[in-house]
Motif scaffolding. Sequence first.
Motif: not given
Length: 221
Positions: A155-170
């Motif tokens: 679940a590490n991608g859902a926990a950390l990477w997803l939020g990072v990608l949201e912020e990076a892309s808007g």
Amino acid sequence: MSEVKLLGLWYSLFSKRVEWALKIKGVEYEYIEEDLQNKSLLLLESNPVHKKVPVLIHNGKPICESMVIVEYIDETFEGPSILPKDPYDRAIARFWAKFLDDKGQAMWKSIFLKGEEQEKAKEEVYEALKVLDNHLKDNNKFFVGDKFGFADIAANGAALWLGVLEEASGVVVVPREKFPNFCTWRDEYINCKQNKEYLPSRDELLAHYKAYVQAAAAASK
């Protein structure tokens, strides 16, 4: 003494799963950072099918695919168990790990594609988040039982990477008001002292993916 090497990428959620498992088990290993624009001969020989990281090399024998590698590590090395001991719980852990991996492509597409394809991917992600939000309603810490384990590593991608990608892309994929249980779980996951030890720096990840988004935007002009 066994020889263990890990071919990976510092920003890859899949590589970080394997590093996490190795550290839980206390396994000493050599980490080799790969360059996807100039893949090493070792990587191409070790993973001739997909030619991607992570690859674990144990005593000269390569193992590919992150959760396959995590399970191999759990079975091969002494130390705290990663998969539950109970057969039923073990099956449930594998179920959630596969569920999370199956939704990974949709997550990526929901952020980086445009138009109809993006909307279809968002719908798939929303349906997956509804399932996760409901599952995490009664337990905002772990996927199976009362111990961090196999599914939680997945679940590490859902926990950390997803939020990072949201912020990076808007692009907002996880509105908190729609998925409160998932968001509570995510906050606890990334702020837990134990987990922070194994997760990459959020600031460094964000800088990397902002650069990726900018480069993609420039290339599309």
